[in-house]
Scaffold this motif. Structure first.
Motif, PDB file in Angstrom:
ATOM      1  N   LEU A 133       2.928  -6.872  -5.951  1.00 24.20           N
ATOM      2  CA  LEU A 133       2.451  -6.865  -4.559  1.00 24.20           C
ATOM      3  C   LEU A 133       1.418  -7.976  -4.380  1.00 24.20           C
ATOM      4  O   LEU A 133       0.870  -8.482  -5.358  1.00 24.20           O
ATOM      5  CB  LEU A 133       1.818  -5.511  -4.221  1.00 24.20           C
ATOM      6  CG  LEU A 133       2.711  -4.272  -4.250  1.00 24.20           C
ATOM      7  CD1 LEU A 133       1.874  -3.021  -3.989  1.00 24.20           C
ATOM      8  CD2 LEU A 133       3.833  -4.385  -3.216  1.00 24.20           C
ATOM      9  N   PRO A 134       1.117  -8.337  -3.130  1.00 22.50           N
ATOM     10  CA  PRO A 134       0.035  -9.292  -2.898  1.00 22.50           C
ATOM     11  C   PRO A 134      -1.289  -8.778  -3.462  1.00 22.50           C
ATOM     12  O   PRO A 134      -1.546  -7.564  -3.471  1.00 22.50           O
ATOM     13  CB  PRO A 134      -0.027  -9.391  -1.365  1.00 22.50           C
ATOM     14  CG  PRO A 134       1.339  -9.000  -0.904  1.00 22.50           C
ATOM     15  CD  PRO A 134       1.805  -7.962  -1.877  1.00 22.50           C
ATOM     16  N   SER A 135      -2.114  -9.677  -3.957  1.00 15.82           N
ATOM     17  CA  SER A 135      -3.417  -9.290  -4.507  1.00 15.82           C
ATOM     18  C   SER A 135      -4.325  -8.752  -3.399  1.00 15.82           C
ATOM     19  O   SER A 135      -4.211  -9.146  -2.235  1.00 15.82           O
ATOM     20  CB  SER A 135      -4.093 -10.492  -5.174  1.00 15.82           C
ATOM     21  OG  SER A 135      -3.387 -10.902  -6.310  1.00 15.82           O
ATOM     22  N   VAL A 141      -9.286  -8.513   4.648  1.00 10.49           N
ATOM     23  CA  VAL A 141      -7.937  -9.070   4.580  1.00 10.49           C
ATOM     24  C   VAL A 141      -6.884  -7.972   4.458  1.00 10.49           C
ATOM     25  O   VAL A 141      -5.955  -7.878   5.256  1.00 10.49           O
ATOM     26  CB  VAL A 141      -7.796 -10.050   3.395  1.00 10.49           C
ATOM     27  CG1 VAL A 141      -6.358 -10.563   3.296  1.00 10.49           C
ATOM     28  CG2 VAL A 141      -8.767 -11.201   3.550  1.00 10.49           C
ATOM     29  N   ASN A 142      -7.012  -7.139   3.425  1.00 10.85           N
ATOM     30  CA  ASN A 142      -6.032  -6.074   3.196  1.00 10.85           C
ATOM     31  C   ASN A 142      -6.716  -4.901   2.519  1.00 10.85           C
ATOM     32  O   ASN A 142      -7.938  -4.917   2.320  1.00 10.85           O
ATOM     33  CB  ASN A 142      -4.822  -6.575   2.402  1.00 10.85           C
ATOM     34  CG  ASN A 142      -5.201  -7.259   1.087  1.00 10.85           C
ATOM     35  OD1 ASN A 142      -6.361  -7.248   0.674  1.00 10.85           O
ATOM     36  ND2 ASN A 142      -4.230  -7.861   0.421  1.00 10.85           N
ATOM     37  N   ASP A 143      -5.967  -3.894   2.171  1.00  9.06           N
ATOM     38  CA  ASP A 143      -6.531  -2.669   1.595  1.00  9.06           C
ATOM     39  C   ASP A 143      -6.351  -2.665   0.089  1.00  9.06           C
ATOM     40  O   ASP A 143      -5.384  -3.223  -0.441  1.00  9.06           O
ATOM     41  CB  ASP A 143      -5.854  -1.442   2.205  1.00  9.06           C
ATOM     42  CG  ASP A 143      -6.620  -0.163   1.907  1.00  9.06           C
ATOM     43  OD1 ASP A 143      -6.397   0.432   0.840  1.00  9.06           O
ATOM     44  OD2 ASP A 143      -7.459   0.231   2.738  1.00  9.06           O
ATOM     45  N   HIS A 144      -7.259  -1.987  -0.614  1.00  6.67           N
ATOM     46  CA  HIS A 144      -7.223  -1.946  -2.071  1.00  6.67           C
ATOM     47  C   HIS A 144      -6.086  -1.080  -2.605  1.00  6.67           C
ATOM     48  O   HIS A 144      -5.632  -1.268  -3.746  1.00  6.67           O
ATOM     49  CB  HIS A 144      -8.566  -1.415  -2.594  1.00  6.67           C
ATOM     50  CG  HIS A 144      -8.732  -1.557  -4.072  1.00  6.67           C
ATOM     51  ND1 HIS A 144      -8.532  -0.507  -4.955  1.00  6.67           N
ATOM     52  CD2 HIS A 144      -9.071  -2.623  -4.832  1.00  6.67           C
ATOM     53  CE1 HIS A 144      -8.758  -0.924  -6.181  1.00  6.67           C
ATOM     54  NE2 HIS A 144      -9.081  -2.203  -6.147  1.00  6.67           N
ATOM     55  N   ALA A 145      -5.601  -0.134  -1.818  1.00 12.46           N
ATOM     56  CA  ALA A 145      -4.523   0.755  -2.275  1.00 12.46           C
ATOM     57  C   ALA A 145      -3.300  -0.074  -2.678  1.00 12.46           C
ATOM     58  O   ALA A 145      -2.935  -1.038  -2.008  1.00 12.46           O
ATOM     59  CB  ALA A 145      -4.155   1.746  -1.189  1.00 12.46           C
ATOM     60  N   PHE A 146      -2.663   0.315  -3.786  1.00 16.95           N
ATOM     61  CA  PHE A 146      -1.544  -0.460  -4.319  1.00 16.95           C
ATOM     62  C   PHE A 146      -0.232   0.028  -3.705  1.00 16.95           C
ATOM     63  O   PHE A 146       0.592   0.698  -4.351  1.00 16.95           O
ATOM     64  CB  PHE A 146      -1.512  -0.374  -5.845  1.00 16.95           C
ATOM     65  CG  PHE A 146      -0.623  -1.403  -6.487  1.00 16.95           C
ATOM     66  CD1 PHE A 146      -0.989  -2.732  -6.536  1.00 16.95           C
ATOM     67  CD2 PHE A 146       0.591  -1.023  -7.042  1.00 16.95           C
ATOM     68  CE1 PHE A 146      -0.169  -3.678  -7.134  1.00 16.95           C
ATOM     69  CE2 PHE A 146       1.426  -1.958  -7.644  1.00 16.95           C
ATOM     70  CZ  PHE A 146       1.044  -3.296  -7.686  1.00 16.95           C
ATOM     71  N   VAL A 152      -0.450  -5.819   2.898  1.00 16.08           N
ATOM     72  CA  VAL A 152      -0.095  -6.835   3.894  1.00 16.08           C
ATOM     73  C   VAL A 152      -1.370  -7.315   4.594  1.00 16.08           C
ATOM     74  O   VAL A 152      -2.121  -6.506   5.145  1.00 16.08           O
ATOM     75  CB  VAL A 152       0.887  -6.269   4.941  1.00 16.08           C
ATOM     76  CG1 VAL A 152       1.129  -7.297   6.055  1.00 16.08           C
ATOM     77  CG2 VAL A 152       2.196  -5.872   4.291  1.00 16.08           C
ATOM     78  N   PRO A 153      -1.666  -8.619   4.601  1.00 16.33           N
ATOM     79  CA  PRO A 153      -2.863  -9.116   5.302  1.00 16.33           C
ATOM     80  C   PRO A 153      -2.794  -8.785   6.792  1.00 16.33           C
ATOM     81  O   PRO A 153      -1.774  -9.026   7.450  1.00 16.33           O
ATOM     82  CB  PRO A 153      -2.813 -10.624   5.065  1.00 16.33           C
ATOM     83  CG  PRO A 153      -2.027 -10.792   3.811  1.00 16.33           C
ATOM     84  CD  PRO A 153      -0.985  -9.705   3.859  1.00 16.33           C
ATOM     85  N   ASP A 154      -3.888  -8.232   7.306  1.00 22.15           N
ATOM     86  CA  ASP A 154      -3.949  -7.790   8.701  1.00 22.15           C
ATOM     87  C   ASP A 154      -5.141  -8.447   9.375  1.00 22.15           C
ATOM     88  O   ASP A 154      -6.291  -8.138   9.039  1.00 22.15           O
ATOM     89  CB  ASP A 154      -4.075  -6.263   8.745  1.00 22.15           C
ATOM     90  CG  ASP A 154      -4.141  -5.713  10.164  1.00 22.15           C
ATOM     91  OD1 ASP A 154      -4.065  -6.516  11.120  1.00 22.15           O
ATOM     92  OD2 ASP A 154      -4.293  -4.487  10.315  1.00 22.15           O
TER      93      ASP A 154
END
Length: 447
Positions: A133-135, A141-146, A152-154
């Motif tokens: 997945l994206p880092s 930028v995004n959430d820590h949950a894997f 997804v950058p929001d």
């Protein structure tokens, strides 16, 4: 107070330069809408505050002040409670009280706070159990949950970052201007630290401070005048769209300010003199910093000064060294000598954290307190040998009793890391380790 809502002039065209460590947003229209929204919002900091910090950074470059920058590796939206903010501010104030006494000079207090919501990463993706997945790039930028959805950058998260930064700054101002930072109160907190037998070697130093406080009180010093302190906010200027949207023009001077923080810095991964991050900061009047690693060349360093402080204005540029304890004594002298020969002033600050990260045998990303302090000592030694000024320290810390860095007076070992390992990215010094560092740096400041 200067008007920072005036129509904004153009900054140098960073969009035409290479831009690294930027999120890949899937919806360009949504990103543009967020930028327009941010441009319509009030500034988070003001021109007068920024100018005051520039003057204090200039004093630090000349040895008339010492800079203390500290805070989270990556702030999280979840951990932006009043208690968490208060403990970080309290830790920095406690450290500053010790350093002020040791250096007999003002300490410039700057939090890695109210904006440190984005982080550069060594890889664009992360793989766990065969899933890629994206880092995670920080809560803005995004959430820590894997999960695929979380990573997804929001761009809407930048609006949340703005709101969180605003509430954090509001609380910091309340703490530092409303009596919470009273020197007598801070001194009483440090007495609690000294009561721990693990730090008995600092007892004589603490007794000196206590004696000085009693003398000031007996001499009739106006402690009410010491109830308020200046406390500034800083973060890495990583998200170019966010930083660009926060630039405002001061109607009285015509200068441009990045109003997301008082001080912004460019990281080691994005500091190319011809790159977008440097181009953006070229155009603003804030004091700025650049992280300098052990592979930095003399020519790279002078090119950065050409771009970020061509006229040699005191207080404008800080060079934040992150060499690693094993390399600082070999890598730093040539760079200091190059800046000396150039003649334009800089404020030298050490970041002893990022060059000393290791992985423990049980899999935790961590740092050793002794290694961190070895880099600090190397930084001071180089500057003392060359007759230049060690202007400050830049530390990742928290006010909580986490167990993320090994060692210190309470001897956190590898087995203890699992007890309270809470950071989302890099390991931080806990409250006790931060104060221990302050006492050790105080001894260095005293020569």
């Amino acid at each position: 107070m200067n008007d920072l809502n005036a129509p904004r002039a153009a900054v140098p065209s960073w969009r035409a330069r290479p831009a690294y460590q930027q999120p890949s947003y899937p919806d360009a229209a949504a990103l543009e809408a967020v930028g327009a929204d941010l441009r319509s919002r009030p500034p988070l900091v003001f021109a007068g505050e920024v100018d005051a910090l520039r003057a204090q950074m200039a004093a630090a470059s000349q040895g008339r002040a010492f800079v203390l920058m500290g805070g989270d590796c990556a702030e999280s939206f979840e951990d932006s409670s009043a208690t968490s903010i208060r403990l970080k501010v309290q830790t920095i104030l406690q450290m500053a009280a010790v350093l002020t006494y040791a250096a007999s000079t003002p300490v410039v207090k700057i939090g890695r706070m109210a904006g440190q919501y984005a982080k550069p990463r060594s890889a664009d993706t992360e793989t766990r159990d065969g899933v890629t997945l994206p880092s995670y790039r920080g809560d803005s930028v995004n959430d820590h949950a894997f999960t695929p959805e979380a990573r997804v950058p929001d761009p809407a998260r930048m609006l949340e970052a703005y709101l969180r930064a605003g509430t954090t700054l509001n609380l910091i101002r309340a703490f530092t201007m409303g009596g919470y930072a009273d020197l007598r109160e801070v001194h009483s907190w440090n007495r609690g630290f000294m009561a721990n037998p693990a730090y008995k070697r600092f007892e004589s130093f603490a007794v000196e401070i206590d004696r000085a406080m009693r003398f000031m009180e007996a001499a009739g010093v106006d402690f009410d005048a010491l109830r308020q302190v200046d406390f500034y906010a800083s973060h890495e200027a990583l998200l170019l769209e966010y930083e660009d949207a926060m630039i405002r023009q001061d109607s009285r001077s015509g200068r441009l300010y990045d109003t997301s923080a008082h001080l912004l810095w460019v990281g080691e991964r994005t500091r190319g003199a011809g790159d977008a991050h440097v181009a953006l900061l070229e155009g603003v009047h804030n004091p700025v910093g650049v992280k300098i690693g052990p592979t930095t060349s003399r020519d790279e360093l002078l090119a950065l000064i050409d771009h970020l402080n061509p006229n040699g204005d005191p207080g404008r540029l800080s060079l934040i060294t992150r060499m690693g304890a094993q390399r600082i004594r070999q890598a730093l002298p040539a760079l200091v000598e190059a800046v000396q020969a150039d003649g334009r002033p800089v404020t030298w600050i050490t970041d002893p954290m990022h060059g000393n990260t290791i992985t423990s045998d049980n899999g935790y990303k961590t740092r050793r307190f002794d290694t961190i302090m070895a880099e600090v000592r190397g930084f001071f030694e180089v500057h003392r040998e060359l007759g230049t000024v060690p202007g400050g320290i830049h530390v990742e810390l928290t006010g909580d009793d986490v167990t993320e860095c090994l060692g210190g007076g309470e001897q956190i070992d590898e087995a203890a890391l699992a007890r309270r390992y809470e950071t989302l990215v890099d390991p931080r010094l806990n409250h006790q380790q931060s104060l221990e560092m302050a006492f050790e740096v105080a001894e260095l400041l005293r020569g």
